[in-house]
Design an enzyme around this catalytic site. Structure first.
Site, PDB file in Angstrom:
ATOM      1  N   ASP A   1       4.724   5.524  -1.997  1.00 35.51           N
ATOM      2  CA  ASP A   1       3.435   5.625  -1.302  1.00 35.51           C
ATOM      3  C   ASP A   1       3.580   6.367   0.029  1.00 35.51           C
ATOM      4  O   ASP A   1       4.285   5.924   0.926  1.00 35.51           O
ATOM      5  CB  ASP A   1       2.951   4.188  -1.062  1.00 35.51           C
ATOM      6  CG  ASP A   1       1.668   4.098  -0.261  1.00 35.51           C
ATOM      7  OD1 ASP A   1       1.026   5.120  -0.022  1.00 35.51           O
ATOM      8  OD2 ASP A   1       1.304   2.954   0.122  1.00 35.51           O
TER       9      ASP A   1
ATOM     10  N   HIS B   1      -0.339  -0.176   4.082  1.00 43.35           N
ATOM     11  CA  HIS B   1       0.677   0.772   3.616  1.00 43.35           C
ATOM     12  C   HIS B   1       1.933   0.751   4.483  1.00 43.35           C
ATOM     13  O   HIS B   1       1.860   0.528   5.694  1.00 43.35           O
ATOM     14  CB  HIS B   1       0.089   2.193   3.601  1.00 43.35           C
ATOM     15  CG  HIS B   1      -1.113   2.306   2.719  1.00 43.35           C
ATOM     16  ND1 HIS B   1      -1.028   2.571   1.374  1.00 43.35           N
ATOM     17  CD2 HIS B   1      -2.436   2.137   2.980  1.00 43.35           C
ATOM     18  CE1 HIS B   1      -2.243   2.584   0.844  1.00 43.35           C
ATOM     19  NE2 HIS B   1      -3.118   2.330   1.801  1.00 43.35           N
TER      20      HIS B   1
ATOM     21  N   SER C   1     -12.231  -6.494  -1.518  1.00 39.89           N
ATOM     22  CA  SER C   1     -11.100  -6.896  -2.356  1.00 39.89           C
ATOM     23  C   SER C   1      -9.962  -7.448  -1.510  1.00 39.89           C
ATOM     24  O   SER C   1      -8.906  -7.780  -2.027  1.00 39.89           O
ATOM     25  CB  SER C   1     -10.594  -5.691  -3.158  1.00 39.89           C
ATOM     26  OG  SER C   1     -10.164  -4.682  -2.262  1.00 39.89           O
ATOM     27  N   HIS C   2     -10.177  -7.542  -0.208  1.00 45.97           N
ATOM     28  CA  HIS C   2      -9.087  -7.945   0.682  1.00 45.97           C
ATOM     29  C   HIS C   2      -9.038  -9.468   0.754  1.00 45.97           C
ATOM     30  O   HIS C   2      -9.428 -10.090   1.747  1.00 45.97           O
ATOM     31  CB  HIS C   2      -9.278  -7.331   2.067  1.00 45.97           C
ATOM     32  CG  HIS C   2      -7.993  -7.220   2.838  1.00 45.97           C
ATOM     33  ND1 HIS C   2      -7.012  -8.171   2.783  1.00 45.97           N
ATOM     34  CD2 HIS C   2      -7.523  -6.242   3.670  1.00 45.97           C
ATOM     35  CE1 HIS C   2      -6.001  -7.809   3.562  1.00 45.97           C
ATOM     36  NE2 HIS C   2      -6.281  -6.638   4.090  1.00 45.97           N
TER      37      HIS C   2
ATOM     38  N   GLY D   1     -24.368  14.727  -3.011  1.00 48.60           N
ATOM     39  CA  GLY D   1     -24.953  14.212  -4.242  1.00 48.60           C
ATOM     40  C   GLY D   1     -23.935  13.670  -5.223  1.00 48.60           C
ATOM     41  O   GLY D   1     -24.290  13.050  -6.218  1.00 48.60           O
TER      42      GLY D   1
ATOM     43  N   HIS E   1       0.693  -5.624  -0.650  1.00 52.43           N
ATOM     44  CA  HIS E   1      -0.314  -4.617  -0.290  1.00 52.43           C
ATOM     45  C   HIS E   1      -1.532  -5.370   0.245  1.00 52.43           C
ATOM     46  O   HIS E   1      -1.506  -6.585   0.373  1.00 52.43           O
ATOM     47  CB  HIS E   1      -0.624  -3.781  -1.554  1.00 52.43           C
ATOM     48  CG  HIS E   1      -1.554  -2.617  -1.331  1.00 52.43           C
ATOM     49  ND1 HIS E   1      -1.499  -1.817  -0.216  1.00 52.43           N
ATOM     50  CD2 HIS E   1      -2.551  -2.112  -2.105  1.00 52.43           C
ATOM     51  CE1 HIS E   1      -2.429  -0.882  -0.307  1.00 52.43           C
ATOM     52  NE2 HIS E   1      -3.080  -1.045  -1.447  1.00 52.43           N
TER      53      HIS E   1
ATOM     54  N   HIS F   1      -7.130  -5.812  12.508  1.00 54.99           N
ATOM     55  CA  HIS F   1      -6.816  -5.120  11.259  1.00 54.99           C
ATOM     56  C   HIS F   1      -5.371  -4.649  11.271  1.00 54.99           C
ATOM     57  O   HIS F   1      -4.860  -4.225  12.305  1.00 54.99           O
ATOM     58  CB  HIS F   1      -7.739  -3.910  11.057  1.00 54.99           C
ATOM     59  CG  HIS F   1      -7.403  -3.134   9.814  1.00 54.99           C
ATOM     60  ND1 HIS F   1      -7.635  -3.640   8.553  1.00 54.99           N
ATOM     61  CD2 HIS F   1      -6.813  -1.932   9.633  1.00 54.99           C
ATOM     62  CE1 HIS F   1      -7.213  -2.762   7.651  1.00 54.99           C
ATOM     63  NE2 HIS F   1      -6.709  -1.723   8.270  1.00 54.99           N
TER      64      HIS F   1
ATOM     65  N   SER G   1      -2.799  -2.213   8.551  1.00 56.64           N
ATOM     66  CA  SER G   1      -2.845  -1.333   7.382  1.00 56.64           C
ATOM     67  C   SER G   1      -2.204  -1.998   6.163  1.00 56.64           C
ATOM     68  O   SER G   1      -1.424  -2.935   6.293  1.00 56.64           O
ATOM     69  CB  SER G   1      -2.111  -0.033   7.714  1.00 56.64           C
ATOM     70  OG  SER G   1      -1.880   0.711   6.536  1.00 56.64           O
TER      71      SER G   1
ATOM     72  N   HIS H   1      -7.264   3.251  -7.590  1.00 61.21           N
ATOM     73  CA  HIS H   1      -6.251   3.103  -8.654  1.00 61.21           C
ATOM     74  C   HIS H   1      -6.858   2.649  -9.981  1.00 61.21           C
ATOM     75  O   HIS H   1      -6.247   2.864 -11.023  1.00 61.21           O
ATOM     76  CB  HIS H   1      -5.141   2.143  -8.191  1.00 61.21           C
ATOM     77  CG  HIS H   1      -4.291   2.727  -7.110  1.00 61.21           C
ATOM     78  ND1 HIS H   1      -3.027   3.211  -7.331  1.00 61.21           N
ATOM     79  CD2 HIS H   1      -4.558   2.966  -5.800  1.00 61.21           C
ATOM     80  CE1 HIS H   1      -2.540   3.709  -6.199  1.00 61.21           C
ATOM     81  NE2 HIS H   1      -3.455   3.567  -5.257  1.00 61.21           N
TER      82      HIS H   1
ATOM     83  N   ASP I   1     -21.274  11.115  -6.622  1.00 64.91           N
ATOM     84  CA  ASP I   1     -21.021   9.686  -6.431  1.00 64.91           C
ATOM     85  C   ASP I   1     -19.524   9.397  -6.363  1.00 64.91           C
ATOM     86  O   ASP I   1     -19.069   8.652  -5.510  1.00 64.91           O
ATOM     87  CB  ASP I   1     -21.634   8.891  -7.584  1.00 64.91           C
ATOM     88  CG  ASP I   1     -23.134   9.118  -7.689  1.00 64.91           C
ATOM     89  OD1 ASP I   1     -23.798   9.088  -6.637  1.00 64.91           O
ATOM     90  OD2 ASP I   1     -23.628   9.357  -8.805  1.00 64.91           O
TER      91      ASP I   1
END
Lengths: 558, 558
Positions: B202, B374, B240-241, B56, B148, B370, B372, B86, B58
């Site tokens: 990071d 990082h 957002s990529h 429950g 990033h 794909h 990463s 962030h 969010d």
């Protein structure tokens, strides 16, 4: 998204009907029913473990309700190996008819009998070994050695008037297994020469290219990790993985350490395996937890359960400092196990927790301490090329695994239209060398929850998810309908809603007013009055609190 | 298992105090507070997404309650990049003090402003770029370009009287990024020459050996997959990529296909990125969903959200046939995204569902679609060797990630005792070139649930888990204490318990009897009578039904 159900035709004499009741489209609760000439043969009867959207559920069974009225026609249940997803459902099937004969290898049946003992069931068993051949009703059964992450696994060849079918069960093709018992490709070849009409193979690793690595590669890694460790060593793995435990025993002995088995299932299974000769316990290596107090940390290895982060198992209890064996600075923990999809959060919680305690954590992400128990795509190719089956039906796996396995079969030359992607409940008939889909049953999850079997419904689970996400609000009002008056209340109790109690003070007058108005309008029925309450508070909760909490209105009419 | 809390000493003039309020020991809700000479600087303010044991909920915020009484002392919030983990907590911080200056790059602040608009907050912003240097109170800030999985990310160098600190934010070191904007190792080198007192990097991929692959390697794979597709193509990725979407736009154009953006956040973010010049939309490639009706399937690519199996996102709705874009036989779906741990079940459910619809599903498990965002261990080594920091404190990651990152630092020569494994709430003071732990605050999860922030407690979540697993049983009885009589009831309502209603008939007489006996003994208090009911039914439910359901006893005294 199950297939659209449609009824299969009446089964003709001499046709073999194959219906999976679990294990297709999921990893677990494997069970397939074969029918010919009025008799049924069941292969495997396992359990599936619930996912997070099935809260409170302990286990999920195959849909055995499908054969509820045919129990007397079952000639036998063949159990291919002793893993829960192949044998865990047996007690629930035998509770319906206790004298169904169980067929399996020595170790498989020993594991099944230990489990049935807890359910106070004494089964009728037939121990078989690779190469054996027996007839049960219209089914002529031959057993073939296969290699898996538990010893003594068997594939089964089923000969009937309709042709020859092979079901592999779970298997891989380790060419140098610890016990030397390889998957018997010579038998596959011989059966292939005879002509295999339908070949049903393990899909679990069909997406993985190449070959599954050798189990015996793990031993030297364990040895080195144990050798480098200054403190105590804990190794976690599945409690039925006899060969993994064997390698731990051997690595411990070479490092002058003794081994304590931890966890009820680990202790029980390894006793069975040692008694039956599947586990070779080096003289003096095993020691009881109670008697291990004097042994210094650097002379001990704990072999434990809980590698999947199960909250009640040994490893979780160590992390929570609830186990008498304490893990701390300088100790080493080895997770010699897979990471079953869905368990990531639990397993990483364990790894983080152990690291915070100061332990060095070795797992398959940073060392070669695990290999899979299932054949990769490269191994499946060998099988298809050796058997050259007329028809193929992938079993054991999610839809993506079945599709990948079918893809491998097609690459080796099996015609696409002879490759059947079945699901649970898909009815497949084999006759004249052709297997085809002829129906689709509606297959349910049979939930085991506490003492109940099949009582929890999907509606109950929806209620539970609503309760978990939105909580509930109960409203209790006592009314005297003859006077049209509220005697007591409304009293409001909320749990899991995350609102302070006084928030509900605002709505109480509205509920009272709505009830009084309804009674004035002649409503006296309890149910109708409760609906008035539900509507009034439900609307308010939705708009003001923006919640969809479960509303439990109780109007007591006095 | 949080650290044992202990109070830090009073902060001395000229000492820099660093306190992470989120993001250490978890992946998400990153937020670090820097304090010197009575002023605070905040770096990042993100959200964490809940796990299955937090039903429950969010969102989870960093523990901003720790600076509740210091809001006026905050000189600025630096946002290193525009990802939710962030920036997602910014609206909740600004609701407490709206005029806190926000510092970030152009794209980062555009994403933040779009988010704040939904909360009706107009922030005070300072757009900065790599190379800029400004002073906010006692903090002299310099920004360094880092690469990033979102454009325009910045590391921040913080100079104070106590020394020089660098926080990298999330980053990797792609040497050939699409926009040519590499992580600025020359700046790291220059700062290293100046002398870096504390380096915070990071940790997300610190366990991964070697180097993260190039983003631009993905483009040709996408091109080939699209080229081979006969039907429609759906690509799912994070909204957002920008560079991933750029590669999809380019691959579509090369294959003569037009692109429809699907999903509210995808449409919004890509509009921002295109308007600001971060996304280069080839002429005529984008088309609105409403206007795409006439375009044949083989001329279209849908770029959508939902790659993590989020139930309300586009991809899930396609699987459930609830989206106007239908996926079927001959179509291709590409999951150009990571699989975030914990989402396995949801993502595999999507993959299986799409395959059942007949789609070819391409994902990072079977193709290079794909990489990463990082830095892997190899990249971190370069950073440590170039910066040669006096002290190191790994950030952004679970405990295992922080430990792995510290391990990399130590391998490159940072002394072990200058490597700080902090957790959320660990107070670290930097003075005279030495950083050391001086205290531990108690850090809570701040749960956002519907409209409430911080109202849901861990007790509420325990209630919710009980409700989910065991359901609840409410018992309503109306009594007249003066007569010692039951007027109505006991009436029993159970939800989520999985027992038939009539099961409870057996216990009703016992409850009635217990209540009558209590009243006879002079008990008239509602609470005490309710406890009588709770004990009576609770014991019965525990022993007879073997359940630990939540018991809600209501005794109405009239």
């Amino acid at each position: 998204m199950p297939n659209h159900p449609y009824a299969p035709p009446k089964l003709k004499q001499g046709t073999l009907r194959i219906t999976p009741l679990g294990g297709l489209g999921e990893v677990g609760r494997n069970m397939t029913v074969y029918e010919i000439d009025g008799k049924l043969l069941v292969v495997d009867c396992g359990v599936l473990f619930p996912e997070e959207h099935q809260p409170g559920v302990d286990l999920i069974l195959p849909d055995i309700s499908q054969i509820e009225d045919r129990l007397q026609d079952i000639v036998a249940v063949v159990l291919t190996h002793g893993h829960e997803d192949h044998i865990g459902g047996v007690p629930y099937l035998l509770k319906r008819r206790e004298d169904i004969p169980l067929i399996g290898s020595k170790l498989t049946l020993a594991f099944v009998e230990a489990k049935l003992k807890e359910h106070r069931i004494r089964p009728k068993t037939h121990i078989v070994a690779e190469g054996d051949r027996h007839t049960f009703g219209p089914f002529d059964l031959e057993y073939i050695a296969v290699n898996h992450s538990i010893p003594d696994a068997l594939a089964v060849a089923i000969r009937t008037d309709a042709g020859l079918v092979i079901g592999t069960g779970d298997f891989k093709m380790d060419q140098l297994p610890l016990d030397g018992r390889i998957t018997d490709l010579r038998a596959f070849a011989r059966l292939g020469e005879e002509g295999v009409d339908l070949f049903m193979t393990d899909s679990t690793n069909a997406e993985v290219p190449g070959f599954t690595a050798l189990e015996k590669n793990i031993g030297p890694v364990l040895e080195r990790v144990i050798e480098k460790s200054r403190g105590k060593v804990v190794v976690a793995s599945f409690s039925s993985h006899v060969h993994r435990v064997q390698q731990v025993l051997d690595a411990a002995q070479k490092n002058g350490r003794r081994v304590v088995l931890l966890g009820r299932s680990m202790v029980r299974n390894m006793k069975i395996a040692a008694d039956l000769g599947y586990l070779d316990v080096p003289e003096g290596v095993l020691v009881d937890l109670k008697k291990s107090g004097d042994i210094p940390d650097h002379r001990i290895v704990y072999m434990s359960t809980g590698s999947q982060g199960e909250p009640m198992a040994v490893l979780s209890r160590m992390v929570n400092k609830e186990h008498q064996v304490e893990v701390g600075d300088g100790d080493t923990v080895i997770l010699a196990s897979s990471l079953i999809p869905g368990n990531e959060n639990s397993v990483y919680r364990i790894i983080n927790g152990l690291m915070k305690l100061g332990a060095n954590v070795v797992h398959k992400g940073n060392a070669n301490v695990h290999v899979s128990g299932h054949a990769s795509a490269g191994e499946l190719m060998y099988c298809y090329n050796i058997v050259r089956p007329k028809n193929v039906m992938p079993i054991h796996g999610e839809y993506r695994h079945l599709i990948a396995n079918a893809g491998v079969a097609i690459e080796t030359g099996v015609p696409q239209n002879r490759t059947i992607i079945a699901e649970n409940g898909t009815v497949v008939d084999l006759v004249d060398g052709v297997a085809r889909e002829v129906g689709q049953l509606e297959i349910d999850f049979i939930y085991v929850d506490g003492k109940t079997v099949g009582k929890v419904t999907d509606d109950d689970l929806r209620d539970r998810r609503t309760l978990a996400e939105e909580g509930f609000i109960s409203v209790i009002t006592v009314v005297e309908t003859s006077l049209g008056q509220i005697v007591s209340g409304p009293e409001i109790h909320a749990k899991g809603v995350a609102e302070a109690d006084h928030v509900f003070d605002k709505i109480k007058p509205q509920i009272a007013e709505a009830l009084e108005r309804a009674m004035k309008d002649g409503v006296t029925d309890q149910h109708a009055l409760q609906q008035v309450v539900r509507r009034t508070i439900g609307r308010w909760v939705g708009t003001k609190l923006r919640r969809k909490s479960m509303i439990v209105p109780v109007v007591v009419v006095v």
